[in-house]
Write an enzyme that holds these catalytic residues in place. Structure first.
Site, PDB file in Angstrom:
ATOM      1  N   SER A  68       0.856  -1.193   0.000  1.00 57.16           N
ATOM      2  CA  SER A  68       0.000   0.000   0.000  1.00 57.16           C
ATOM      3  C   SER A  68       0.895   1.248   0.000  1.00 57.16           C
ATOM      4  O   SER A  68       2.120   1.136  -0.004  1.00 57.16           O
ATOM      5  CB  SER A  68      -0.917  -0.015   1.215  1.00 57.16           C
ATOM      6  N   CYS A  72     -11.464  25.638  14.335  1.00 56.68           N
ATOM      7  CA  CYS A  72     -12.487  24.825  14.984  1.00 56.68           C
ATOM      8  C   CYS A  72     -12.185  24.670  16.491  1.00 56.68           C
ATOM      9  O   CYS A  72     -12.418  25.599  17.247  1.00 56.68           O
ATOM     10  CB  CYS A  72     -12.621  23.499  14.254  1.00 56.68           C
ATOM     11  N   HIS A 120     -13.434  24.772   8.798  1.00 59.29           N
ATOM     12  CA  HIS A 120     -12.134  24.240   8.368  1.00 59.29           C
ATOM     13  C   HIS A 120     -11.756  24.797   6.995  1.00 59.29           C
ATOM     14  O   HIS A 120     -12.052  24.172   5.973  1.00 59.29           O
ATOM     15  CB  HIS A 120     -12.200  22.713   8.281  1.00 59.29           C
ATOM     16  N   GLU A 162      -9.022  24.839   5.578  1.00 64.80           N
ATOM     17  CA  GLU A 162      -8.001  24.032   4.884  1.00 64.80           C
ATOM     18  C   GLU A 162      -8.578  23.113   3.815  1.00 64.80           C
ATOM     19  O   GLU A 162      -7.899  22.763   2.852  1.00 64.80           O
ATOM     20  CB  GLU A 162      -7.172  23.219   5.900  1.00 64.80           C
TER      21      GLU A 162
HETATM   22  N1  GLN Z   1     -14.452  18.934  19.360  1.00 61.87           N
HETATM   23  C1  GLN Z   1     -14.974  20.149  18.860  1.00 61.87           C
HETATM   24  C2  GLN Z   1     -16.445  20.032  18.478  1.00 61.87           C
HETATM   25  O1  GLN Z   1     -16.957  18.971  18.261  1.00 61.87           O
HETATM   26  C3  GLN Z   1     -14.179  20.660  17.684  1.00 61.87           C
HETATM   27  C4  GLN Z   1     -14.200  19.757  16.492  1.00 61.87           C
HETATM   28  C5  GLN Z   1     -13.158  20.115  15.475  1.00 61.87           C
HETATM   29  O2  GLN Z   1     -12.177  20.763  15.780  1.00 61.87           O
HETATM   30  N2  GLN Z   1     -13.329  19.678  14.250  1.00 61.87           N
HETATM   31  O3  GLN Z   1     -17.114  21.034  18.383  1.00 61.87           O
END
Ligand code: GLN
Length: 539
Positions: A13, A380, A513, A515
Site C-alpha cells: 500500500s 475549529c 475548516h 483548509e
Molecule cells: N471537538 C470540537 C467540536 O466537536 C471541535 C471539532 C473540530 O475541531 N473539528 O465542536
C-alpha cells in the site's frame, strides 16, 4: 457516455494511487474533458468519521457534508473539482444499504449474497450521480489480494462487462523495487501482483510502476511480456521531489496520452502544465522561509492534518516562501516550556481536535500568542480554545470551559442542539457519533471593517464545518467589551463563526475548516494572509 477508469494497487500500500488518480484527472481536464474521481474503500466503517486520525489520517469533509477518505482531498486539490457525498463509499456503507433493503423485503424472498447483491450495490454506486462527465476515475482502496477488496474487484470486472470493455480501462499501480546489494531493478513483485489480479478476472491495460530510479527498457519489456500489456502502457513513476511535480511527471511518461489512445479519443486541448511548473519552482527553490508551530494531539502522525499541512504550503507558495512546520505535541506542552518551544516561530496554529487530552497546553500557547502579538490561527477546536483562554485570563471567568471537557464548567462553549441548513432545522446529538455533527458547507456573514472581511473581500462566505460544539452567544457582549470581536456569524446570528482580537496584528479563530478548500493553484486567502502576517512578524 462516460468512460470509466479503474485504478487498483498491488504489492504494497501507500504507492500513491490517490496522487496518480488525481494527477490523471488534472491532465484529462486540462485536455478539455469533464472528469469525476471516486474512491471505493474496503473497510467496514460506514465512513471514516468515527475513526481516529491514528488509524486513518485526516477525515476530509465535502461541501455536501460527507466525512470521507483523505484521498478525496488530493483529488480536489489536484483536479479543482469539489467532491461530493456520492464520490466515496465503503464496504460498511454497501452492507448497511443491502441489509436495510433486505429488512424491507426488497429482495422478494431471495437469498441475499455477495454476488450479485453486494456487487450490484457497488455497481450502482459507480454509476450513480454521473451526468455529462467524459471520464470517471474510480480508485479501489487497499491492495489486490486483500480479502476485503475482493467484492470491489469482482464488481468492476462485471461493470466492464456490462458497459463494454472499450468503455473501461484498468490501471494497476505496483512497486518495482530496486535492490541496492545487487544493483538490480526487480519486476517479479509486479508480475505476481498482475497474476493475482488476472486470477480474479482483470487484465490491466496500463501498469504504473513506482520505482526509485529509471526502469531500463529491458525491464519494461519484461513487464510488458509477462503481464501482457503493451510496452507503451508500462508507465514508470519515479519518486518526485514535491507532489506538485506529479502531473508533470505523469505527462512526461505519456499517461494521459495512452489513456486517450486506449479509448481512441482525440485531445480537445493541449495540456497546460505551466501552473505546476511555477509552483514546483517556488517549492523547490525557496528564497525565504517562516516557522509555523502546529500544536495538536496527532502531530507525530504524517497524515493526521493532511489538508492543513497542504493549505499552509499553499499560503507559502502565494507569498513566495517555504513554510517550515514545527509540530508540537500539545500533551507535553507545559507552561514553563512554552517560551522555549515557541521562541523561534512566526506564527502559531491550533488545529481541530476532540476530547480533553492536550487542551491545557493549547490554551497556554494561545495565551502566549495573544500576549506576545504572534500571528495566531485557531481552527475549529483551536477557536474554541481561544475563547476559553480569553474567558479565563481576560474576563476572569476561572471556570470557563467547554461542556465537551467538563460538564460542570461555566460553558463558554456548549453542545449545540439544533441548527439551520437551507431553512430546515437539523438536530445535533452526542449519543450517536456517526455523521451527526454540523457537517459540510454553511454560510457566514462577515462584519464590516473587520480583518476577516478584508481578507475574504466579501460579505458572505461558505466554508466547511465538522463539529458538535459552538461558542455560547450569551457571552458575546462581555467578550466584545474587552476587545475580542465576533467578526463572522451564521446568517441567523445565533452561531459565532469567526473571532478576532482588536489589539493584535493577526489573531483569528474560525469555527470552520478553511483548509479543506485550499488548492495549490488557488491558495486559500486565510492561509495566504496568515503566512503573510508571519512573514511580517518581527521576532
Ligand atoms: N471537538 C470540537 C467540536 O466537536 C471541535 C471539532 C473540530 O475541531 N473539528 O465542536
Amino acid at each position: 457516455m462516460a468512460r470509466y477508469i479503474f485504478v487498483t494497487g498491488g504489492v504494497v500500500s501507500s504507492l500513491g494511487k490517490g496522487l496518480s488518480s488525481a494527477s490523471l484527472a488534472y491532465l484529462l481536464q486540462s485536455r478539455g474533458f469533464k472528469v469525476r474521481i471516486r474512491k471505493l474503500d474496503p473497510y467496514l466503517n460506514v465512513d471514516p468519521g468515527t475513526m481516529s486520525p491514528f488509524q486513518h489520517g485526516e477525515v476530509f469533509v465535502t461541501d455536501d457534508g460527507a466525512e470521507t477518505d483523505l484521498d478525496l482531498g488530493h483529488y480536489e486539490r489536484f483536479s479543482g473539482i469539489s467532491a461530493k457525498k456520492s464520490d466515496n463509499i465503503t464496504t460498511g456503507q454497501i452492507y448497511s444499504d443491502v441489509l436495510k433493503k433486505e429488512r424491507r423485503g426488497k429482495y422478494l424472498g431471495k437469498t441475499v449474497q455477495v454476488i450479485p447483491h453486494v456487487t450490484d450495490r457497488i455497481k450502482e454506486f459507480i454509476k450513480n450521480d454521473i451526468k455529462n462527465e467524459d471520464f470517471v476515475i474510480c480508485e479501489i482502496g487497499g491492495t489486490v489480494g486483500d480479502i476485503e477488496s475482493l467484492p470491489f474487484v469482482e464488481a468492476i470486472r462485471q461493470f466492464s462487462n456490462d458497459i463494454g470493455k472499450k468503455n473501461t480501462l484498468f490501471i494497476h499501480l505496483t512497486l518495482v523495487p530496486y535492490m541496492r546489494a545487487s544493483d538490480e531493478i526487480k519486476t517479479k513483485p509486479t508480475q505476481h501482483s498482475v497474476k493475482e489480479l488476472r486470477s480474479i478476472g482483470i487484465q490491466p491495460d496500463i501498469i504504473i510502476c513506482r520505482c526509485e530510479r529509471n526502469i531500463p527498457l529491458d525491464q519494461r519489456k519484461k513487464i510488458s511480456l509477462f503481464c501482457n500489456v503493451d510496452i507503451k502502457n508500462v508507465i514508470q513513476t519515479i519518486d518526485v521531489k514535491t507532489i506538485y511535480e506529479a502531473p508533470i511527471s505523469f505527462n512526461n511518461e505519456n499517461l494521459d496520452k495512452q489513456v486517450l489512445n486506449y479509448f481512441k479519443i482525440k485531445s480537445k486541448k493541449n495540456v497546460n502544465l505551466t501552473p505546476w511548473k511555477k509552483i514546483t519552482k517556488v517549492v523547490l527553490n525557496p528564497k525565504k522561509y517562516v516557522n509555523i508551530a502546529i500544536i495538536g494531539k496527532y502531530v507525530n502522525l504524517k497524515d493526521a492534518y493532511k489538508s492543513l499541512d497542504e493549505a499552509l504550503v499553499h499560503g507559502g507558495i502565494h507569498n513566495n516562501l517555504k513554510v517550515n512546520l514545527i509540530r508540537i505535541e500539545s500533551d507535553n506542552l507545559k507552561p514553563l516550556d512554552i517560551k522555549n518551544k515557541l521562541n523561534n516561530v512566526s506564527g502559531i496554529l491550533i488545529p481541530g481536535g476532540f476530547g480533553k487530552r492536550g487542551t491545557e497546553g493549547k490554551i497556554e500557547a494561545i495565551k502566549y500568542a495573544r500576549k506576545n502579538k504572534i500571528p495566531f490561527l485557531g481552527i475549529c477546536y483551536g477557536m474554541q480554545m481561544a475563547i476559553i483562554e480569553f474567558a479565563r485570563n481576560v474576563l476572569k471567568i476561572n471556570k470557563a470551559s467547554s461542556t465537551e471537557l467538563d460538564l460542570k464548567c461555566i460553558p463558554v462553549i456548549g453542545l449545540i442542539h439544533e441548527w439551520k441548513k437551507n431553512g430546515k432545522i437539523i438536530k445535533g446529538t452526542d449519543k450517536d457519533l456517526g455523521g451527526t455533527m454540523r457537517l459540510g458547507s454553511y454560510d457566514a456573514e462577515l462584519v464590516n471593517n473587520s480583518l476577516i472581511r478584508n481578507i475574504y473581500k466579501s460579505r458572505l462566505i461558505k466554508e466547511r464545518h465538522r463539529h458538535r460544539y459552538e461558542v455560547n452567544i450569551n457571552y458575546k457582549s462581555q467578550f466584545e467589551k474587552k476587545g475580542l470581536i465576533f467578526s463572522g456569524n451564521s446568517p441567523d446570528k445565533k452561531l459565532p463563526e469567526i473571532i478576532e482580537l482588536k489589539n493584535h496584528p493577526w489573531f483569528i479563530g474560525v469555527q470552520f475548516h478553511p483548509e479543506f478548500k485550499s488548492r495549490p493553484l488557488a491558495p486559500h486567502p486565510l492561509f495566504s494572509s496568515f503566512i503573510k502576517a508571519a512573514k511580517n512578524h518581527k521576532k
